[in-house]
Scaffold this motif. Structure first.
Motif, mmCIF file in Angstrom:
data_model
loop_
_atom_site.group_PDB
_atom_site.id
_atom_site.type_symbol
_atom_site.label_atom_id
_atom_site.label_comp_id
_atom_site.label_asym_id
_atom_site.label_seq_id
_atom_site.Cartn_x
_atom_site.Cartn_y
_atom_site.Cartn_z
ATOM 1 N N GLU A 154 21.287 35.416 32.602
ATOM 2 C CA GLU A 154 22.026 34.528 32.230
ATOM 3 C C GLU A 154 22.718 34.547 30.899
ATOM 4 O OE1 GLU A 154 19.413 31.119 32.300
ATOM 5 O OE2 GLU A 154 20.999 29.624 31.996
ATOM 6 N N LEU A 155 22.156 35.415 30.071
ATOM 7 C CA LEU A 155 22.752 35.449 28.848
ATOM 8 C C LEU A 155 24.072 36.271 28.802
ATOM 9 C CD1 LEU A 155 20.038 35.539 26.270
ATOM 10 C CD2 LEU A 155 21.140 33.632 27.220
ATOM 11 N N ARG A 156 24.316 36.910 29.723
ATOM 12 C CA ARG A 156 25.410 38.083 29.827
ATOM 13 C C ARG A 156 26.413 37.499 30.751
ATOM 14 N NH1 ARG A 156 22.336 43.790 29.144
ATOM 15 N NH2 ARG A 156 24.513 44.162 28.682
ATOM 16 N N ARG A 157 26.569 36.512 31.150
ATOM 17 C CA ARG A 157 27.312 35.835 32.115
ATOM 18 C C ARG A 157 28.777 35.285 31.423
ATOM 19 N NH1 ARG A 157 23.957 31.619 35.249
ATOM 20 N NH2 ARG A 157 22.761 32.925 35.943
ATOM 21 N N ASP A 188 31.702 32.910 32.567
ATOM 22 C CA ASP A 188 31.828 31.797 33.686
ATOM 23 C C ASP A 188 32.843 30.976 33.229
ATOM 24 O OD1 ASP A 188 31.622 29.809 35.388
ATOM 25 O OD2 ASP A 188 29.634 29.232 34.616
ATOM 26 N N ASN A 235 32.939 29.508 29.502
ATOM 27 C CA ASN A 235 31.446 29.765 28.760
ATOM 28 C C ASN A 235 31.381 31.148 28.651
ATOM 29 O OD1 ASN A 235 31.476 26.845 29.308
ATOM 30 N ND2 ASN A 235 30.236 26.840 30.958
ATOM 31 N N GLY A 256 28.432 33.795 27.638
ATOM 32 C CA GLY A 256 27.192 34.240 27.481
ATOM 33 C C GLY A 256 26.928 34.842 26.088
ATOM 34 N N THR A 257 25.939 34.671 25.482
ATOM 35 C CA THR A 257 25.881 34.994 23.900
ATOM 36 C C THR A 257 25.625 36.626 23.876
ATOM 37 O OG1 THR A 257 23.724 34.191 23.996
ATOM 38 C CG2 THR A 257 25.403 33.146 22.815
ATOM 39 N N CYS A 258 25.115 37.384 24.948
ATOM 40 C CA CYS A 258 24.610 38.614 24.852
ATOM 41 C C CYS A 258 25.986 39.536 25.395
ATOM 42 C CB CYS A 258 23.494 39.011 25.651
ATOM 43 S SG CYS A 258 22.037 38.541 24.877
ATOM 44 N N VAL A 292 22.385 30.091 23.984
ATOM 45 C CA VAL A 292 22.594 30.510 25.615
ATOM 46 C C VAL A 292 23.843 30.854 25.833
ATOM 47 C CG1 VAL A 292 22.353 30.318 27.926
ATOM 48 C CG2 VAL A 292 20.405 29.435 26.427
ATOM 49 N N ASP A 293 24.828 29.963 25.706
ATOM 50 C CA ASP A 293 26.362 30.311 25.883
ATOM 51 C C ASP A 293 27.153 29.590 24.897
ATOM 52 O OD1 ASP A 293 26.531 27.937 27.274
ATOM 53 O OD2 ASP A 293 26.348 29.175 29.138
#
Ligand SMILES: Cc1cc2nc3c(=O)[nH]c(=O)nc-3n(C[C@H](O)[C@H](O)[C@H](O)COP(=O)(O)OP(=O)(O)OC[C@H]3O[C@@H](n4cnc5c(N)ncnc54)[C@H](O)[C@@H]3O)c2cc1C
Ligand code: SF4
Ligand code: FES
Ligand code: FES
Lengths: 173, 323
Positions: free
Chosen positions: B60-63, B65, B68, B70-72, B205-206
């Motif tokens: 979820e953190l690599r998304r 979208d 938005n 993701g923070t990773c 998260v994002d």
């Protein structure tokens, strides 16, 4: 540290499967040099400030002093030891040697790997693109120009061109 | 070798698992993403977590979208996204100016937005810090930059954070109490020690970027070398255009305080009029007044302050030129 429990991971090192056990807080740099005996990867600042510890992790150039060994389970690591094949130097190693792009040599393994990753993504880089790609690696000896020339010459040869160093890059003006 | 202290390393696969691991570890646990800030800090014993929880395995953190992020997502990925280069180019531009290509391959957006504050008396080895009897930020009692001060003046040194504050991005946090959305401007404290309003057990998260809608933004960075170095001054400028006139404007300074500092008077000096040379000079002057860098980074203090005026002017001229 001696009686601390070790972790064991499996990974690929220079195309060969490897298993290695080490203390869990060790960096990839420490694991390579101390547990796998691969001392081609150099240690400098160990804080992300010099680039000499660079290796390729799944093809991406990263600083091994800031990657944990345990984070490399199942991944592919490439170090300078993997560049020569069957006793043949990699074209980048040839041109670095021929053009004086390595002097003391301490920064060289890292420059070679970053250049290799660059050429894999972009076989025809401009001088500016080479400079940007190598902007995370310090060299205190060469002044960088010879390194750029060596990358350009190797790139040409890897594209299949019959390229020779210019006279001035060998003998100066 | 400059070695890490010993710790336990955990690799959760979901946010829920990560939060549970943090709850178990308590104050001894810390999250890590790319590690390019945390690991050097641990080597210098700035942070000494007994449990390190990696966020990199959480899908979820690599998304990415829409708007938005993701923070990773790594800074390299962020700076080379084609959609970003068109619309929210200041975000990509600031990410591209962070450190070196190698660090950008590892460092993430989340780590950059949560970056520890920096100071010449702090970013040193344990032995070096011990030789000056430490300082208030870690292991000591006094501040060497302002010895009579009750607070720490370590500097907010993120390149991307000032841009997020300027464009009005929102951060989505998930913690044991659930989820909350925080405007970037309210995520930071002007305090070198407690520099985030985030709780230690909350995960970023994002980041929700505002949709492109007649606004534009730029980021200008001052540093000694063209690579490697942290900003000693960063200027993020955002304008909501209203035809040829400036509808709204925000000027945010990085590298001069313990948080990304918005100078409201500089934005106000621009609003409701075209971006004339006079308006730009007025905004640059308004930003110069409250810009109070401390003597704890690279370069001479008064010169860094003077450069605030120059960099705000350059940023606004760039925005005018491409409108
Ligand atoms: C030599 C050098 C030069 C640098 N130059 C610059 C520069 O010019 N500009 C700049 O901005 N930065 C610079 N940095 C700092 C750093 O590399 C970047 O800011 C990077 O983006 C940090 O991201 P990371 O994922 O590696 O962070 P990490 O080290 O993984 O984390 C940093 C902090 O954020 C917390 N954290 C990370 N992700 C999350 C999350 N999702 N939720 C909650 N907490 C989180 C961690 O707990 C930790 O406290 C430099 C670092 C070095 C070593
Ligand atoms: S500003 Fe003062 S207290 Fe803060 S890190 Fe620097 S010397 Fe230490
Ligand atoms: S040893 Fe200097 S960057 Fe890793
Ligand atoms: S050849 Fe000596 S540091 Fe580069």
């Amino acid at each position: 540290m001696s009686n601390e429990s070790k972790v064991k991971i499996a990974l690929s090192v220079n195309g060969e499967p490897a298993e290695v056990a080490f203390a869990p807080h060790k960096t990839l740099l420490e694991v390579l040099r101390e547990d796998l005996g691969l001392t081609g990867t150099k240690h400098g600042c160990e804080l992300g400030e010099c680039g000499t510890c660079t290796v390729l992790l799944d093809g991406t150039a990263v600083l091994s002093c800031l990657v944990l060994g345990v984070a490399c389970e199942g991944r592919a690591v490439r170090t300078v030891e993997g560049m020569a094949q069957n006793g043949q130097l990699h074209p980048l190693q040839e041109t670095f040697a021929d053009l004086g792009a390595a002097q003391c040599g301490y920064c060289t393994p890292a420059f070679l790997l970053v250049a290799e990753a660059l050429l894999a993504a972009n076989p025809h880089p401009t001088r500016d693109e080479i400079k940007h790609a190598l902007a995370g690696n310090l060299c205190r000896c060469t002044g960088y120009i010879k390194i750029y020339e060596a990358v350009e010459l190797a790139a040409a040869r890897m594209r299949g061109e019959v390229a020779q160093p210019t006279r001035e890059s060998l003998y100066g003006r | 070798m400059l070695r890490l202290p010993t710790f336990r390393y955990l690799q959760p696969r979901s946010l829920r698992e990560a939060l549970a691991m943090k709850a178990d570890a308590g104050p001894d646990g810390m999250f890590v993403a790319g590690g390019t800030d945390l690991y050097p800090n641990m080597k210098r014993r700035h942070q000494e977590p007994r449990v390190v929880i990696s966020l990199m395995g959480i899908e979820e953190l690599r998304r990415l979208d829409g708007w938005n992020v993701g923070t990773c997502v790594t800074l390299s990925a962020l700076s080379s996204l084609p959609t970003f280069q068109r619309s929210q180019s200041a975000v990509a531009g600031a990410a591209q100016l962070v450190s070196t290509p190698l660090l950008r391959n590892m460092g993430t957006l989340g780590g950059n937005l949560c970056l520890d504050t920096r100071c010449n008396y702090y970013n040193q080895s344990y032995e070096w810090r011990k030789s000056i009897d430490f300082c208030m930020k870690k292991d000591g009692a006094i501040c060497w930059v302002a010895p009579s001060s009750p607070r720490c003046w370590a500097v907010s040194s993120s390149d991307v954070a000032p841009v997020m504050v300027a464009i009005g991005a929102e951060y989505r946090l998930v913690g044991p109490q659930g989820e909350r959305l925080v405007p970037a401007g309210r995520f930071y404290h002007n305090d070198g020690i407690n520099y985030l309003t985030k709780q230690p057990d909350e995960i970023l998260v994002d980041v929700r970027l505002p949709a492109p809608n007649g606004w534009d933004a730029v980021y200008h960075k001052l540093r000694r070398r063209g690579s490697f170095d942290f900003p000693v001054l960063g200027v993020a400028a955002w304008i909501q255009w209203n035809g040829k006139k400036v509808g709204e404007a925000r000027i945010v300074l990085g590298g001069v305080a313990s948080y990304p500092q918005e100078v409201a008077a500089a934005g106000a000096a621009l609003e409701g009029a075209p971006l004339s040379d006079e308006a730009i000079a007025a905004a640059a002057d308004a930003a110069y007044q409250p810009s109070k860098p401390m003597d704890n980074t690279d370069f001479d203090l008064s010169w860094r302050k003077q450069m605030t005026r120059v960099y705000v002017k350059r940023a606004l001229e760039e925005l005018r030129a491409r409108h």
